[in-house]
Design a protein around this motif. Structure first.
Motif, PDB file in Angstrom:
ATOM      1  N   ALA A   1      -2.827  -1.023  -7.580  1.00  0.00           N
ATOM      2  CA  ALA A   1      -4.174  -0.642  -7.996  1.00  0.00           C
ATOM      3  C   ALA A   1      -4.193   0.711  -8.704  1.00  0.00           C
ATOM      4  N   GLY A   2      -3.074   1.427  -8.679  1.00  0.00           N
ATOM      5  CA  GLY A   2      -3.022   2.735  -9.312  1.00  0.00           C
ATOM      6  C   GLY A   2      -3.573   3.859  -8.461  1.00  0.00           C
ATOM      7  N   ASP A   3      -3.844   3.588  -7.187  1.00  0.00           N
ATOM      8  CA  ASP A   3      -4.381   4.625  -6.300  1.00  0.00           C
ATOM      9  C   ASP A   3      -3.321   5.675  -5.960  1.00  0.00           C
ATOM     10  N   ILE A   4      -2.063   5.263  -5.911  1.00  0.00           N
ATOM     11  CA  ILE A   4      -0.954   6.187  -5.655  1.00  0.00           C
ATOM     12  C   ILE A   4       0.147   5.894  -6.658  1.00  0.00           C
ATOM     13  N   THR A   5       0.992   6.873  -6.912  1.00  0.00           N
ATOM     14  CA  THR A   5       2.077   6.689  -7.881  1.00  0.00           C
ATOM     15  C   THR A   5       3.383   6.249  -7.228  1.00  0.00           C
ATOM     16  N   SER A   6       3.547   6.543  -5.946  1.00  0.00           N
ATOM     17  CA  SER A   6       4.751   6.103  -5.229  1.00  0.00           C
ATOM     18  C   SER A   6       4.446   6.071  -3.741  1.00  0.00           C
ATOM     19  N   HIS A   7       5.283   5.351  -3.031  1.00  0.00           N
ATOM     20  CA  HIS A   7       5.082   5.223  -1.581  1.00  0.00           C
ATOM     21  C   HIS A   7       6.442   5.259  -0.898  1.00  0.00           C
ATOM     22  N   THR A   8       6.573   6.133   0.107  1.00  0.00           N
ATOM     23  CA  THR A   8       7.828   6.274   0.850  1.00  0.00           C
ATOM     24  C   THR A   8       7.592   5.893   2.310  1.00  0.00           C
ATOM     25  N   PHE A   9       8.486   5.078   2.845  1.00  0.00           N
ATOM     26  CA  PHE A   9       8.364   4.647   4.236  1.00  0.00           C
ATOM     27  C   PHE A   9       9.745   4.297   4.780  1.00  0.00           C
ATOM     28  N   THR A  10       9.847   4.190   6.082  1.00  0.00           N
ATOM     29  CA  THR A  10      11.104   3.809   6.720  1.00  0.00           C
ATOM     30  C   THR A  10      10.932   2.444   7.373  1.00  0.00           C
TER      31      THR A  10
ATOM     32  N   GLY B   1      23.893 -10.220   9.444  1.00  0.00           N
ATOM     33  CA  GLY B   1      22.937 -10.193  10.537  1.00  0.00           C
ATOM     34  C   GLY B   1      22.719  -8.836  11.163  1.00  0.00           C
ATOM     35  N   SER B   2      23.532  -7.862  10.807  1.00  0.00           N
ATOM     36  CA  SER B   2      23.343  -6.514  11.355  1.00  0.00           C
ATOM     37  C   SER B   2      22.191  -5.828  10.636  1.00  0.00           C
ATOM     38  N   ASP B   3      21.549  -4.883  11.326  1.00  0.00           N
ATOM     39  CA  ASP B   3      20.393  -4.179  10.782  1.00  0.00           C
ATOM     40  C   ASP B   3      20.773  -2.763  10.381  1.00  0.00           C
ATOM     41  N   VAL B   4      20.158  -2.301   9.293  1.00  0.00           N
ATOM     42  CA  VAL B   4      20.422  -0.966   8.759  1.00  0.00           C
ATOM     43  C   VAL B   4      19.099  -0.215   8.662  1.00  0.00           C
ATOM     44  N   PRO B   5      18.974   0.942   9.294  1.00  0.00           N
ATOM     45  CA  PRO B   5      17.746   1.735   9.107  1.00  0.00           C
ATOM     46  C   PRO B   5      17.729   2.336   7.707  1.00  0.00           C
ATOM     47  N   VAL B   6      16.608   2.224   7.014  1.00  0.00           N
ATOM     48  CA  VAL B   6      16.543   2.674   5.626  1.00  0.00           C
ATOM     49  C   VAL B   6      15.256   3.451   5.375  1.00  0.00           C
ATOM     50  N   GLU B   7      15.327   4.310   4.372  1.00  0.00           N
ATOM     51  CA  GLU B   7      14.140   4.982   3.833  1.00  0.00           C
ATOM     52  C   GLU B   7      13.937   4.460   2.421  1.00  0.00           C
ATOM     53  N   ILE B   8      12.726   4.008   2.119  1.00  0.00           N
ATOM     54  CA  ILE B   8      12.448   3.354   0.841  1.00  0.00           C
ATOM     55  C   ILE B   8      11.351   4.116   0.108  1.00  0.00           C
ATOM     56  N   THR B   9      11.598   4.356  -1.183  1.00  0.00           N
ATOM     57  CA  THR B   9      10.563   4.894  -2.072  1.00  0.00           C
ATOM     58  C   THR B   9      10.303   3.861  -3.154  1.00  0.00           C
ATOM     59  N   ILE B  10       9.058   3.382  -3.238  1.00  0.00           N
ATOM     60  CA  ILE B  10       8.688   2.366  -4.227  1.00  0.00           C
ATOM     61  C   ILE B  10       7.785   3.008  -5.282  1.00  0.00           C
ATOM     62  N   ASP B  11       8.133   2.791  -6.550  1.00  0.00           N
ATOM     63  CA  ASP B  11       7.334   3.251  -7.683  1.00  0.00           C
ATOM     64  C   ASP B  11       6.921   2.048  -8.524  1.00  0.00           C
ATOM     65  N   TYR B  12       5.888   2.259  -9.326  1.00  0.00           N
ATOM     66  CA  TYR B  12       5.412   1.202 -10.223  1.00  0.00           C
ATOM     67  C   TYR B  12       5.276   1.790 -11.625  1.00  0.00           C
ATOM     68  N   PRO B  13       6.425   2.066 -12.284  1.00  0.00           N
ATOM     69  CA  PRO B  13       6.380   2.757 -13.580  1.00  0.00           C
ATOM     70  C   PRO B  13       5.873   1.852 -14.693  1.00  0.00           C
TER      71      PRO B  13
ATOM     72  N   LEU C   1       7.602  -3.805 -13.641  1.00  0.00           N
ATOM     73  CA  LEU C   1       8.266  -4.143 -12.385  1.00  0.00           C
ATOM     74  C   LEU C   1       8.116  -3.009 -11.380  1.00  0.00           C
ATOM     75  N   LEU C   2       8.129  -3.374 -10.119  1.00  0.00           N
ATOM     76  CA  LEU C   2       8.201  -2.397  -9.036  1.00  0.00           C
ATOM     77  C   LEU C   2       9.655  -1.976  -8.848  1.00  0.00           C
ATOM     78  N   VAL C   3       9.870  -0.693  -8.628  1.00  0.00           N
ATOM     79  CA  VAL C   3      11.224  -0.159  -8.469  1.00  0.00           C
ATOM     80  C   VAL C   3      11.335   0.464  -7.072  1.00  0.00           C
ATOM     81  N   ALA C   4      12.318   0.004  -6.303  1.00  0.00           N
ATOM     82  CA  ALA C   4      12.522   0.507  -4.943  1.00  0.00           C
ATOM     83  C   ALA C   4      13.874   1.203  -4.852  1.00  0.00           C
ATOM     84  N   LEU C   5      13.856   2.464  -4.443  1.00  0.00           N
ATOM     85  CA  LEU C   5      15.076   3.221  -4.160  1.00  0.00           C
ATOM     86  C   LEU C   5      15.268   3.236  -2.652  1.00  0.00           C
ATOM     87  N   VAL C   6      16.400   2.688  -2.195  1.00  0.00           N
ATOM     88  CA  VAL C   6      16.614   2.472  -0.757  1.00  0.00           C
ATOM     89  C   VAL C   6      17.830   3.277  -0.296  1.00  0.00           C
ATOM     90  N   ARG C   7      17.613   4.099   0.702  1.00  0.00           N
ATOM     91  CA  ARG C   7      18.696   4.936   1.243  1.00  0.00           C
ATOM     92  C   ARG C   7      18.986   4.546   2.691  1.00  0.00           C
TER      93      ARG C   7
END
Length: 477
Positions: free
Chosen positions: A212-221, A229-241, A251-257
Motif C-alpha cells: 500500500a506504500g505505507d512503509i518502505t521496508s519491514h524488518t522482522f525475525t 527439516g532443520s530450522d534456522v532463526p533468521v532476520e528478514i528485511t523486505i522492500d518493495y522497490p 517485485l518484493l525483495v527480501a534480504l534474509v540473514r
C-alpha cells in the motif's frame, strides 16, 4: 505478395505510390546498418549507418567482398558460412549462439548482431544483412552479471518474489546455501514453503503496508525451514522497490540473514552478564560479611571474654570460653568463605581463554567459548593434552577452513571431558590426503584412553569432537 502493400485503412495499395527517393530514404535512415551483397558476397549497397558504424565511405566498400568488414582471423571461416547459406537461403539470424565481431576501417573491433534476408532477383540471389552494434548492450549485460555475481557471493540470502502469486522469481547462491534447496527447486516455491510460522493470510497481512506504500521496508525475525527439516532463526528485511525501467514487473525483495550466531552471542552475553551480576553480588556479600558481620562477631567475642574474666562460677566461665572459641572458629570460616567469594577465575579457565585469544589472530574472528562444568576438576595430565588439542584444532581451522565463525565448547562431566570445535567453513575434501593434524589429535586422545573424530559437510563446515576421561586410569598419560 506482388508489388502491393497494406495501406493505413487496411486495403492493399501498389508500392509504386512510394517514390524511389522515399524508399532509399527509409533504408538509409534505418538505425541499424544495412548492406546488400550478391551471391558471391560482393557488396552492392550500404546505408549511411554502415558508413558511420564502420568508418568507411560507401564508395570504398562497393565492389568489395563482405569479408572486408570482418577481422582477418574470421574471413576464411565466414566464406564457408556464406557458401552454406547460399545453398539454403532463409531469413534468420547469422551465427546463432556465436559471438560475432566486426572490424572498423581503423582496425578497431566491436561485437555485432546480424540478421540475413535473401532476395531472389533476375540477376541472381541477393542477401540483405542487417547489422547492429551491441557494444552497449553487452556492457549493460556484463554489469548486470557483475551485480548478480556480487549478490551470489553474499553470505546472506536474497529472494525476489511476485506480490500476487508470492512465487520466487530470483534467488541467490546465499539462499541455496542457507536452505539446502537447489535454485530450480526454490524458483518453483513461495515464502510459505519455507516459513513454518506463517499462513498465507498472515504473510499477506504482513506485506499489506508495503504494497500500500505505507512503509518502505519491514524488518522482522522468524524461522526458515531447510530442506532437511532443520530450522534456522533468521532476520528478514523486505522492500518493495520501483522497477528499474517502465514496464518491468515490480517485485518484493527480501534480504534474509541467518542469526544463529548472533543469538548464540546474545545468549553468551546474557550468561556473562548474569555471571558478572553474581560476582558483583558475591563481592557485595563478602564486603558486608567482612565489614559488618565479622566485626560484630569479633566485638561480641571481646565482650564475652570480658564477662568470662568476671565470672566466679567455674562452669559459667568454661561455657563462656567455649562460646568465644566457637565464635573465633565461625570468624575463620567466614573469612574462608569470603576468600572463595572473591577469588579470580581458575588457572585452567585462564589457560583456555589464552589459547582462544591467541588463535583469534590467525582466524580473523573471535571464537565463541562455552564451558560446562568445573575445569578445575580435570586431572592435570588430561588438561595438559586438552590445551594443545584445542590449539591444534583452531590452527587447522585458521589454515584450511576459510571460516567466519568458530564455536568452542568444553563439557566436563562426572567421568569424561568433551571438547567440541565447530566452524562454518568450506568443509573437508574427502579426496584430499589425510594430514598430520587429525593424527596428532587422535594420538593425544588415545594416550588418555579417549577418542577423536571429525564430521564435515561441503560448504557447511567441520566439527571436531575430542573426548577423554576426566581422571585418567593408572598408567595412562
Amino acid at each position: 505478395m506482388d508489388d502491393t502493400t497494406v495501406g493505413e485503412t487496411g486495403r492493399l495499395r501498389p508500392l509504386s505510390e512510394l517514390s524511389e527517393a522515399e524508399v532509399w530514404a527509409m533504408v538509409d535512415g534505418s538505425p541499424d546498418g544495412m548492406v546488400l551483397v550478391d551471391e558471391l558476397g560482393v557488396v552492392l549497397f550500404v546505408n549511411s549507418q554502415m558508413e558511420s558504424m564502420f568508418g568507411y565511405d560507401r564508395g570504398d566498400l562497393l565492389g568489395q567482398p563482405i569479408e572486408a568488414l570482418l577481422p582477418e582471423r574470421y574471413r576464411q571461416i565466414h566464406a564457408a558460412h556464406r557458401t552454406r547459406y547460399r545453398a539454403d537461403p532463409t531469413t534468420r539470424a547469422m551465427g546463432s549462439g556465436l559471438d560475432l565481431v566486426a572490424r572498423c576501417a581503423n582496425g578497431d573491433e566491436f561485437p555485432v548482431e546480424i540478421s540475413l534476408s535473401p532476395i531472389a532477383t533476375d540477376d541472381g540471389l541477393r542477401v540483405v544483412a542487417t547489422v547492429r552494434d551491441i557494444t552497449d548492450r553487452l556492457a549493460t549485460e556484463a554489469q548486470i552479471h557483475a551485480v548478480l555475481r556480487t549478490i551470489d557471493a553474499a553470505h546472506d540470502a536474497v529472494f525476489m518474489f511476485d506480490p500476487e502469486t508470492l512465487r520466487f522469481q530470483y534467488v541467490n547462491q546465499g539462499a541455496v546455501n542457507q536452505l539446502g534447496y537447489r535454485s530450480e527447486e526454490l524458483l518453483a516455491m513461495t515464502p510459505l514453503h519455507i516459513k513454518p510460522d506463517y499462513t498465507d493470510h498472515a504473510f499477506r497481512e504482513l506485506l499489506a503496508p508495503l504494497l500500500a506504500g505505507d512503509i518502505t521496508s519491514h524488518t522482522f525475525t522468524t524461522t526458515h525451514r531447510r530442506k532437511d527439516g532443520s530450522d534456522v532463526p533468521v532476520e528478514i528485511t523486505i522492500d518493495y522497490p520501483s522497477p528499474a525501467q517502465p514496464g518491468q514487473p515490480r517485485l518484493l525483495v527480501a534480504l534474509v540473514r541467518d542469526i544463529t550466531r548472533r543469538l548464540r552471542t546474545e545468549q553468551a552475553t546474557q550468561a556473562q552478564q548474569a555471571k558478572l551480576q553474581v560476582l558483583e553480588d558475591r563481592e557485595r556479600l563478602a564486603r558486608d560479611l567482612h565489614d559488618v558481620v565479622i566485626q560484630r562477631l569479633f566485638a561480641a567475642g571481646m565482650g564475652l571474654q570480658a564477662v568470662q574474666a568476671l565470672a566466679t562460677d567455674p562452669a559459667l566461665a568454661e561455657r563462656l570460653a567455649e562460646t568465644v572459641q566457637q565464635m573465633d572458629q565461625t570468624i575463620d570460616e567466614l573469612r574462608a568463605a569470603i576468600f572463595k567469594l572473591t577469588t579470580t577465575p581458575s588457572a585452567a579457565e585462564l589457560h583456555v581463554q589464552q589459547r582462544i585469544d591467541h588463535a583469534a589472530i590467525g582466524l580473523g574472528h573471535q571464537p565463541l567459548l562455552r564451558i560446562g562444568g568445573d575445569l578445575d576438576s580435570i586431572a592435570q595430565p588430561v588438561l595438559e593434552e586438552l590445551l594443545p588439542t584445542l590449539s591444534e584444532a583452531l590452527s587447522n581451522v585458521a589454515r584450511h577452513a576459510r571460516a567466519t565463525e568458530t564455536d568452542v565448547s568444553i563439557d566436563v562431566g562426572t567421568d569424561s571431558v568433551v571438547l567440541t570445535v565447530t566452524d562454518n567453513g568450506i568443509g573437508l575434501d574427502p579426496a584430499a590426503p589425510r594430514g598430520n593434524g587429525l593424527t596428532n589429535l587422535e594420538a593425544r586422545a588415545d594416550l588418555l584412553g579417549g577418542a577423536a573424530s571429525i564430521t564435515s559437510t561441503a560448504d557447511r563446515g567441520t566439527t571436531l569432537t575430542w573426548t577423554a576421561p576426566r581422571m585418567p586410569r593408572v598408567g595412562d598419560a
